[in-house]
Motif scaffolding. Structure first.
Motif: not given
Length: 478
Positions: A242-243, A246, A385, A389, A474-475
């Motif tokens: 995901q990250i 993203d 991670w 998270r 996210i960022y």
């Protein structure tokens, strides 16, 4: 304004048409139009914070101007100090004020005192961490005489607020991006097409990979007490994709959009999950931030010069600072600290630069040793991670304890087969194109044009048909 929003699909063609068809021969007007467009793009989120980015731009432009006017060392140091204090002070207030107040209150309560300092309802301006580091790179480089001070205010203000990379990078150095605003730009068809390919692949990574993974990641991390260690570890792996999808997807879209306007931004990701050790991973992940800390923190502290203790100290400083840059939470600093611990054996054994080439170069498949190295590195990255998270340190501890429990070997309660299949296809494609900066550049394969367009059509279709529920990048929170 999100890259994957309807507003942006309307915004970008308008800016492109005006920029190339109406202002093609007028460089200053092009820059002024990009500046206005960038302010519209940023102000779409919250107009109130436009004043902040304008103020930051004005301060560093003015300081750069006066740095260019004097050779007096004490005055130059004072000017640089003003830039550092103002920029880091603004970033610290908006991002870390409540964190320090809450940490102070927790410390006081630990010693039995119930006195509490009040926190403030502070809204974090989108992208402040990115454009603050960008303006700081300018004043530091001008101070070190690596860059001439900007003489054109419009060009400098546009450099700071350039909309493709304004809110989530890449963090561009003034030495790379600012000179591009001084030169006349002509439309390059091949360069623009490469930009479109980057945008398309970036959207695929964001919408199909990241957004689909996010649905299950949110469910698992919101209910860790109800799931087995195997399900939670699956959630951690999904978060890794995901990250990556993203953030690297955002970077691809930002770099591709910049190419549509004739600008070349630095590469921000280079297939980091194919790394064979943690040092290689950090040379391939968020490259613009890791190299920023290397050049402006690690090297000034002494870098790899000096004794082992100095090298270890400098390594922990940049990793913990990198974690703190990401957010005002002990979990982010723990994430940075854990990565430093992973990096430490390579540093001590002087093996942190052994994997600088392409994995399995000129080969279709990696050998068993490379497979093992990549798997070990990927597991280490995933373990780190968890801190990134987790909502809190206690939440992170709960996740770690679940993962090391016997339930790690149970069948997962959730098995998102569609997402797993999409990730496998995604990994195969990236593996096959790991030697290219633009994944969808098939010039080396000499694929017939109809087949190339079929591939593009399939990717576009998958974005519309297989995309997950829309999630904010996210960022944006950093």
């Amino acid at each position: 304004m999100l890259f994957n929003s309807f507003e942006f699909t309307v915004f970008i063609p308008i800016v492109f048409i005006v920029y190339w068809f109406l202002l093609n021969k007028k460089l200053k007007l092009q820059n002024a139009f990009l500046l206005a467009s960038s302010y519209v793009f940023y102000g779409w989120w919250d107009w109130r914070f436009l004043g902040l980015i304008i103020f930051s731009s004005f301060v560093d432009y003015t300081i750069g101007f006066y740095l260019g006017k004097t050779n007096k060392v004490p005055l130059r140091k004072r000017l640089l100090a003003i830039s550092l204090i103002l920029n880091i002070g603004l970033l610290g207030f908006f991002k870390y004020f409540n964190f320090f107040i809450e940490s102070f209150n927790d410390t006081i309560r630990f010693f039995g005192n119930n006195f509490d300092l009040a926190t403030l309802n502070i809204i974090l301006p989108v992208g402040i961490s990115f454009y603050t580091f960008q303006t700081l790179s300018y004043t530091i480089d001008v101070y070190n005489r690596k860059l001439e001070p900007a003489k054109d205010a419009i060009s400098f203000f546009t450099y700071v607020s350039f909309f493709p990379q304004l809110v989530a990078g890449p963090i561009e150095r003034a030495t790379n991006l600012l000179p591009q605003f001084y030169k006349k730009r002509t439309f390059d068809y091949d360069f623009a097409v490469s930009g479109l390919k980057l945008i398309l692949w970036g959207l695929f990574k964001k919408v199909v990979i990241a957004d689909n993974a996010a649905t299950f990641v949110n469910i698992i991390f919101s209910n860790t007490e109800n799931y087995s260690g195997s399900t939670i570890f699956l959630g951690v792996i999904l978060f890794s994709f995901q990250i990556y999808g993203d953030f690297s997807g955002y970077s691809d879209i930002a770099i591709g959009t910049s190419r549509l306007f004739g600008f070349k931004l630095m590469r921000n990701f280079a297939f980091p999950y194919f790394s064979r050790d943690i040092a290689e991973f950090w040379r391939r992940w968020h490259i613009s931030l890791s190299t920023w800390f290397r050049d402006y923190v690690y090297i000034p502290l002494g870098g790899s010069r000096g004794g082992l203790w100095q090298k270890v100290r400098n390594t922990f400083v940049i990793f913990v600072l990198s974690g703190f840059w990401h957010g005002a939470n002990w979990t982010f600093m723990s994430w940075g600290f854990l990565n430093a611990l992973f990096f430490l054996p390579l540093l001590v054994l002087k093996k942190n630069r052994i994997n600088t080439d392409l994995v399995a170069e000129d080969k279709f498949l990696p050998n068993l040793r490379e497979v093992f190295q990549m798997l070990v590195t990927f597991v280490m990255v995933n373990l780190a991670w968890i801190f990134f998270r987790a909502d809190s340190m206690s939440h992170a501890a709960q996740i770690y304890f679940k993962i090391i429990s016997p339930s790690l070997f149970a069948m997962p309660e959730l098995m998102p087969l569609k997402v797993i299949i999409l990730i496998i296809i995604f990994v195969i494609i990236e593996w096959l194109r790991r030697d290219r900066e633009v994944v969808l550049d098939f010039s080396d394969w000499r694929i017939p044009r109809p087949l190339r367009f079929l591939i593009y059509y399939l990717i576009i279709s998958s974005i519309f048909l297989l995309g997950g529920q829309q999630q904010e990048f996210i960022y944006f929170q950093f």
